[in-house]
Design a protein around this motif. Structure first.
Motif, PDB file in Angstrom:
ATOM      1  N   ARG A  42       0.835  -1.202   0.000  1.00  0.00           N
ATOM      2  CA  ARG A  42       0.000   0.000   0.000  1.00  0.00           C
ATOM      3  C   ARG A  42       0.876   1.259   0.000  1.00  0.00           C
ATOM      4  O   ARG A  42       0.592   2.230  -0.697  1.00  0.00           O
ATOM      5  N   TRP A  43       1.948   1.220   0.816  1.00  0.00           N
ATOM      6  CA  TRP A  43       2.820   2.387   0.974  1.00  0.00           C
ATOM      7  C   TRP A  43       3.353   2.893  -0.361  1.00  0.00           C
ATOM      8  O   TRP A  43       3.340   4.106  -0.636  1.00  0.00           O
ATOM      9  N   VAL A  44       3.841   1.966  -1.209  1.00  0.00           N
ATOM     10  CA  VAL A  44       4.501   2.377  -2.461  1.00  0.00           C
ATOM     11  C   VAL A  44       3.529   3.054  -3.431  1.00  0.00           C
ATOM     12  O   VAL A  44       3.946   3.709  -4.387  1.00  0.00           O
ATOM     13  N   THR A  45       2.231   2.919  -3.166  1.00  0.00           N
ATOM     14  CA  THR A  45       1.241   3.631  -3.997  1.00  0.00           C
ATOM     15  C   THR A  45       0.904   4.999  -3.400  1.00  0.00           C
ATOM     16  O   THR A  45       0.051   5.714  -3.918  1.00  0.00           O
ATOM     17  N   GLY A  46       1.560   5.339  -2.262  1.00  0.00           N
ATOM     18  CA  GLY A  46       1.283   6.621  -1.606  1.00  0.00           C
ATOM     19  C   GLY A  46       0.233   6.507  -0.513  1.00  0.00           C
ATOM     20  O   GLY A  46      -0.168   7.512   0.083  1.00  0.00           O
ATOM     21  N   ASP A  47      -0.191   5.268  -0.239  1.00  0.00           N
ATOM     22  CA  ASP A  47      -1.233   5.019   0.771  1.00  0.00           C
ATOM     23  C   ASP A  47      -0.576   4.662   2.111  1.00  0.00           C
ATOM     24  O   ASP A  47      -0.013   3.578   2.263  1.00  0.00           O
ATOM     25  N   VAL A  48      -0.664   5.580   3.068  1.00  0.00           N
ATOM     26  CA  VAL A  48       0.032   5.391   4.350  1.00  0.00           C
ATOM     27  C   VAL A  48      -0.821   4.668   5.388  1.00  0.00           C
ATOM     28  O   VAL A  48      -0.339   4.337   6.479  1.00  0.00           O
ATOM     29  N   GLU A  49      -2.087   4.419   5.085  1.00  0.00           N
ATOM     30  CA  GLU A  49      -3.008   3.885   6.090  1.00  0.00           C
ATOM     31  C   GLU A  49      -2.704   2.429   6.481  1.00  0.00           C
ATOM     32  O   GLU A  49      -3.031   1.990   7.578  1.00  0.00           O
ATOM     33  N   GLY A  50      -2.094   1.675   5.563  1.00  0.00           N
ATOM     34  CA  GLY A  50      -1.753   0.291   5.877  1.00  0.00           C
ATOM     35  C   GLY A  50      -0.789   0.215   7.051  1.00  0.00           C
ATOM     36  O   GLY A  50      -1.001  -0.555   8.000  1.00  0.00           O
ATOM     37  N   TYR A  51       0.248   1.032   7.011  1.00  0.00           N
ATOM     38  CA  TYR A  51       1.208   1.040   8.122  1.00  0.00           C
ATOM     39  C   TYR A  51       0.582   1.593   9.397  1.00  0.00           C
ATOM     40  O   TYR A  51       0.844   1.088  10.499  1.00  0.00           O
ATOM     41  N   LEU A  52      -0.249   2.619   9.258  1.00  0.00           N
ATOM     42  CA  LEU A  52      -0.879   3.189  10.466  1.00  0.00           C
ATOM     43  C   LEU A  52      -1.784   2.158  11.140  1.00  0.00           C
ATOM     44  O   LEU A  52      -1.830   2.072  12.366  1.00  0.00           O
ATOM     45  N   LYS A  53      -2.464   1.352  10.313  1.00  0.00           N
ATOM     46  CA  LYS A  53      -3.405   0.349  10.839  1.00  0.00           C
ATOM     47  C   LYS A  53      -2.699  -0.701  11.696  1.00  0.00           C
ATOM     48  O   LYS A  53      -3.275  -1.211  12.655  1.00  0.00           O
TER      49      LYS A  53
END
Lengths: 155, 155
Positions: A42-53
């Motif tokens: 998810r991160w590499v697409t600019g989506d930070v919510e995966g790590y936050l979750k």
């Protein structure tokens, strides 16, 4: 004969426990690595919510750009969401990932390589996971650049 | 009345256990911080043996200058002993040290500031300790420069 049989049964029991522990350890390591990979996908697409979750409320955090350690999920959320959507990588690799496991804590380390167009970046990555209410959560992240080219090299 | 007394005794027991755990936790955190400070006291004089002594056979290691993760005490010993005696700091500070503790694993993080003459250096420091045969040993070290000034800034 009974002694031998008892001894044999004892050996089977001991070996079974040992195998179960090894299997559990391998299972936990695989589970943690799968969590990390899913978050990075998810991160590499600019989506930070995966790590936050998968980050603990009590997460601590170092990266090369913050002036000091961040403490707690609110501080980390603020940082991550500040650059959500503002970056993109074509793909990534985890080089030589390793999990050092305890009962309910584990250290995952790897060298991260990211690719974006012609640009390749290399990172040293440490993620410490702890089991919280049955789920593995990141309680500490330390990201740093592998062999950074410094403008002025401190001695 | 007996019920109340039993309840009171139960409460005393529960509170005692909670206090003992808190005391144990505080004790473990203090013990780990003391180990780290003692090793750093030696380190700043150029003596690398203090850190090697409290590092596990299975230690993993990142710093800004190695091309990838080091694995195991022989690799770390070779690195450290390669620059033993070749550096010196006048003094150091651990800024805001924090211990995140599990049963037999603990994450110690702090910002390290070193002073040598007019030169000040700032580091992000992660040290993961694990209890091995009753003694806390470092199983993972990640040192990185705080906000390094990069010659060419990756995006």
């Amino acid at each position: 004969m009974w002694l031998s049989l008892k001894l044999a049964l004892l050996c089977v029991a001991v070996v079974s426990v040992a195998m179960a522990e090894t299997k559990d350890d391998a299972g936990a390591a695989e589970e943690i690595l799968a969590l990390e990979k899913a978050a990075m996908e998810r991160w590499v697409t600019g989506d930070v919510e995966g790590y936050l979750k998968i980050s603990s409320d009590n997460v601590t955090y170092f990266d090369p750009f913050t002036a000091g350690r961040l403490n707690g999920l609110p501080e980390l959320s603020k940082l991550y969401r500040g650059f959500a959507g503002g970056f993109h990588f074509d793909r990534f690799e985890f080089v030589d990932p390793k999990v050092q496991l305890s009962d309910n804590m584990a250290v995952l380390t790897y060298n991260l390589v990211t690719y974006a167009g012609a640009k390749t970046e290399r990172w040293n990555a440490t993620m410490v996971y702890q089991k919280e209410k049955g789920s593995w959560k990141i309680i500490h992240t330390h990201m740093s650049i592998t062999q950074p080219k410094l403008a002025e090299r401190a001695e």
